[in-house]
Design an enzyme around this catalytic site. Structure first.
Site, PDB file in Angstrom:
ATOM      1  N   ASP A  73       0.790  -1.227   0.000  1.00 11.16           N
ATOM      2  CA  ASP A  73       0.000   0.000   0.000  1.00 11.16           C
ATOM      3  C   ASP A  73       0.828   1.287   0.000  1.00 11.16           C
ATOM      4  OD1 ASP A  73      -2.292   1.636   0.156  1.00 11.16           O
ATOM      5  OD2 ASP A  73      -2.087   1.761   2.324  1.00 11.16           O
ATOM      6  N   CYS A 122     -14.929  -6.701 -18.280  1.00 12.74           N
ATOM      7  CA  CYS A 122     -15.947  -5.680 -17.988  1.00 12.74           C
ATOM      8  C   CYS A 122     -16.930  -5.562 -19.156  1.00 12.74           C
ATOM      9  CB  CYS A 122     -15.288  -4.322 -17.728  1.00 12.74           C
ATOM     10  SG  CYS A 122     -14.548  -4.188 -16.096  1.00 12.74           S
ATOM     11  N   CYS A 181     -20.817  -0.356 -12.023  1.00 16.25           N
ATOM     12  CA  CYS A 181     -20.112   0.421 -10.992  1.00 16.25           C
ATOM     13  C   CYS A 181     -20.255   1.919 -11.262  1.00 16.25           C
ATOM     14  CB  CYS A 181     -18.643   0.010 -10.896  1.00 16.25           C
ATOM     15  SG  CYS A 181     -17.743   0.080 -12.456  1.00 16.25           S
ATOM     16  N   CYS A 236     -22.253   4.382  -8.554  1.00 19.48           N
ATOM     17  CA  CYS A 236     -21.453   5.280  -7.704  1.00 19.48           C
ATOM     18  C   CYS A 236     -22.286   6.510  -7.356  1.00 19.48           C
ATOM     19  CB  CYS A 236     -20.177   5.689  -8.432  1.00 19.48           C
ATOM     20  SG  CYS A 236     -19.249   6.904  -7.475  1.00 19.48           S
ATOM     21  N   CYS A 267     -14.753  10.666  -4.392  1.00 20.02           N
ATOM     22  CA  CYS A 267     -14.904   9.277  -3.937  1.00 20.02           C
ATOM     23  C   CYS A 267     -15.125   9.215  -2.417  1.00 20.02           C
ATOM     24  CB  CYS A 267     -13.664   8.472  -4.339  1.00 20.02           C
ATOM     25  SG  CYS A 267     -13.724   6.789  -3.730  1.00 20.02           S
ATOM     26  N   CYS A 274     -16.061   2.964   1.357  1.00 24.12           N
ATOM     27  CA  CYS A 274     -17.249   2.730   0.527  1.00 24.12           C
ATOM     28  C   CYS A 274     -16.985   1.509  -0.341  1.00 24.12           C
ATOM     29  CB  CYS A 274     -17.507   3.961  -0.346  1.00 24.12           C
ATOM     30  SG  CYS A 274     -18.742   3.726  -1.641  1.00 24.12           S
ATOM     31  N   CYS A 307     -19.117   0.345  -5.451  1.00 20.53           N
ATOM     32  CA  CYS A 307     -18.739  -0.090  -6.808  1.00 20.53           C
ATOM     33  C   CYS A 307     -18.343  -1.565  -6.833  1.00 20.53           C
ATOM     34  CB  CYS A 307     -17.647   0.802  -7.399  1.00 20.53           C
ATOM     35  SG  CYS A 307     -16.245   1.102  -6.338  1.00 20.53           S
ATOM     36  N   CYS A 339     -20.661  -5.072  -8.541  1.00 20.13           N
ATOM     37  CA  CYS A 339     -19.919  -5.729  -9.627  1.00 20.13           C
ATOM     38  C   CYS A 339     -20.358  -7.191  -9.744  1.00 20.13           C
ATOM     39  CB  CYS A 339     -18.423  -5.643  -9.364  1.00 20.13           C
ATOM     40  SG  CYS A 339     -17.446  -6.422 -10.661  1.00 20.13           S
TER      41      CYS A 339
HETATM   42  S1  SF4 Z   1     -19.225  -3.423 -12.275  1.00 24.33           S
HETATM   43 FE1  SF4 Z   1     -17.410  -4.759 -12.420  1.00 24.33          FE
HETATM   44  S2  SF4 Z   1     -17.608  -5.759 -14.408  1.00 24.33           S
HETATM   45 FE2  SF4 Z   1     -19.002  -4.025 -14.425  1.00 24.33          FE
HETATM   46  S3  SF4 Z   1     -17.803  -2.355 -15.336  1.00 24.33           S
HETATM   47 FE3  SF4 Z   1     -17.562  -2.184 -13.144  1.00 24.33          FE
HETATM   48  S4  SF4 Z   1     -15.708  -3.306 -12.671  1.00 24.33           S
HETATM   49 FE4  SF4 Z   1     -16.341  -3.937 -14.726  1.00 24.33          FE
HETATM   50  S1  SF4 Z   2     -15.749   3.699  -3.564  1.00 23.87           S
HETATM   51 FE1  SF4 Z   2     -17.865   4.496  -3.622  1.00 23.87          FE
HETATM   52  S2  SF4 Z   2     -17.660   6.679  -4.086  1.00 23.87           S
HETATM   53 FE2  SF4 Z   2     -15.683   5.706  -4.574  1.00 23.87          FE
HETATM   54  S3  SF4 Z   2     -15.798   5.180  -6.707  1.00 23.87           S
HETATM   55 FE3  SF4 Z   2     -16.545   3.380  -5.634  1.00 23.87          FE
HETATM   56  S4  SF4 Z   2     -18.778   3.676  -5.471  1.00 23.87           S
HETATM   57 FE4  SF4 Z   2     -17.883   5.643  -6.039  1.00 23.87          FE
END
Ligand code: SF4
Ligand code: SF4
Length: 353
Positions: free
Chosen positions: A134, A191, A197, A201, A216, A243, A246, A250
């Site tokens: 990290d 994807c 995602c 968001c 974010c 969070c 996203c 998926c």
């Molecule tokens: S939800 Fe997952 S599969 Fe769909 S675009 Fe986002 S990262 Fe790619």
């Molecule tokens: S962590 Fe939450 S706010 Fe950040 S990009 Fe993913 S869904 Fe959006």
């Protein structure tokens, strides 16, 4: 120069409990222009270290002169046995991102990466080894993809086709020339036309393969040390720390009908604590914060930032269901001139809504 087989190293990594391991050459990034453009646009927000170390980050040979190989490992912190969208937290609680619920991955991963480096150093005393988890300036996701661990999704996280994206990455950069006796198969981008995602968001932070940290919720609730812009208060919802939206939406993190979840979560990251009562957090002292967060990634949160987040979540909770005790607590904080200004401001905004 003595060469070492990648399969020997990845087998050791698997024996150490890493869910995934692979090796790639310590090549410079293929995405230097995109990375620089992201920094130039200010999308790294307050993470100034990302702009400071650009040249190091883009070239592992600058991080470790003479670097030839990178061993990339992944720990799995949750599995895909149940639909993450179904997880509910109790009323007036603040939700904790999954990676932060158990032991701190920095410690859990580093211990094993150091053991791996020590074992290799003993056999190859002339070589250099640098463990990265990290905080080191290394583009782990790109190297992980090169090492065959998965692909980088539109939300910018690594996804393994069977395990999903609940993965924490670590790496060992070395001058050792590791021979890929079974060369990594690059995982194609699955994807496709999916935009789940991006659509889910709540702050519109994602454009394909890029996240604007300024929007974010993960950044805002973990790294941002100042008041959070009011436009983000409602989208934060019940997210007290981090969070997962996203990743929750998926399709690669949900169970597949008729298929057993591939790969179990490492128990070091397991915790029964998916959320915290907001009323408690609002009343915490720094001793309470330490007692609750010790040994977890949440230790990163300062008392004022976690109480700021709790006040924002409390305001959102009150919009759903009135709670006289919570409202009274927010009123006391908002009126207390000795309070941290950031927490006072968030509490005042929460009761004004
Ligand atoms: S939800 Fe997952 S599969 Fe769909 S675009 Fe986002 S990262 Fe790619
Ligand atoms: S962590 Fe939450 S706010 Fe950040 S990009 Fe993913 S869904 Fe959006």
């Amino acid at each position: 120069m003595q060469r070492v087989k990648a399969s020997e190293i990845t087998e050791s990594c698997r024996a150490m409990g890493f869910a995934l391991a692979g090796v790639c050459p310590a090549r410079a990034s293929d995405r230097a222009a995109e990375y620089r453009a992201w920094i130039d646009a200010g999308m790294h927000a307050g993470m100034s270290w990302l702009a400071r170390d650009v040249e190091v980050r883009l070239a592992p040979g600058v991080l470790l002169p003479g670097a030839r190989s990178i061993v990339v490992v992944a720990d799995q912190y949750a599995d895909r046995s149940s639909d993450p969208r179904a997880e509910a937290v109790p009323r007036a609680h603040g939700r904790i991102a999954r990676y932060a619920r158990g032991h701190d991955y920095h410690n859990v991963m580093k211990k094993r990466l150091h053991a791996l480096a020590d074992a290799l150093r003993e056999r190859h005393p002339g070589d250099q080894f640098k463990t990265c988890v990290d905080i080191s300036p290394l583009l782990e996701r790109e190297h992980a993809a090169r090492a065959g661990l998965g692909w980088v999704g539109k939300h910018t996280l690594l996804i393994h086709p069977k395990r999903g994206s609940w993965l924490l990455l670590g790496a060992l950069v070395t001058t050792l020339d590791i021979e890929n006796d079974t060369p990594p198969t690059s995982v194609p981008d699955h994807c496709g036309a999916c935009t789940r995602c991006i659509d889910a968001c709540p702050t519109g932070a994602i454009t394909p393969y890029s996240v604007d940290a300024r929007k974010c919720i993960s950044y805002l609730t973990i790294e941002h040390r100042d008041p959070i812009d009011e436009t983000f208060h409602a989208p934060i919802g019940d997210r007290l720390f981090g969070c997962d939206i996203c990743q929750d939406v998926c399709p690669h993190n949900s169970p597949r009908p008729g298929e057993r979840a591939d790969g179990e979560a490492n128990p070091a990251y397991a915790s029964g604590r998916a959320s915290l009562p907001l009323l408690d957090v609002l009343g915490w002292t720094d001793d309470d914060r330490r007692a609750n967060f010790r040994g977890t990634p949440m230790m990163r949160a300062r008392l004022d930032t976690i109480r700021r987040n709790a006040a924002i979540c409390a305001g959102n909770a009150l919009r759903e269901h009135d709670d006289a005790t919570l409202r009274a607590r927010l009123n006391v904080i908002a009126a207390d001139l000795n309070e941290e200004p950031m927490v006072r401001h968030a509490a005042a905004r929460a009761v004004d809504q």
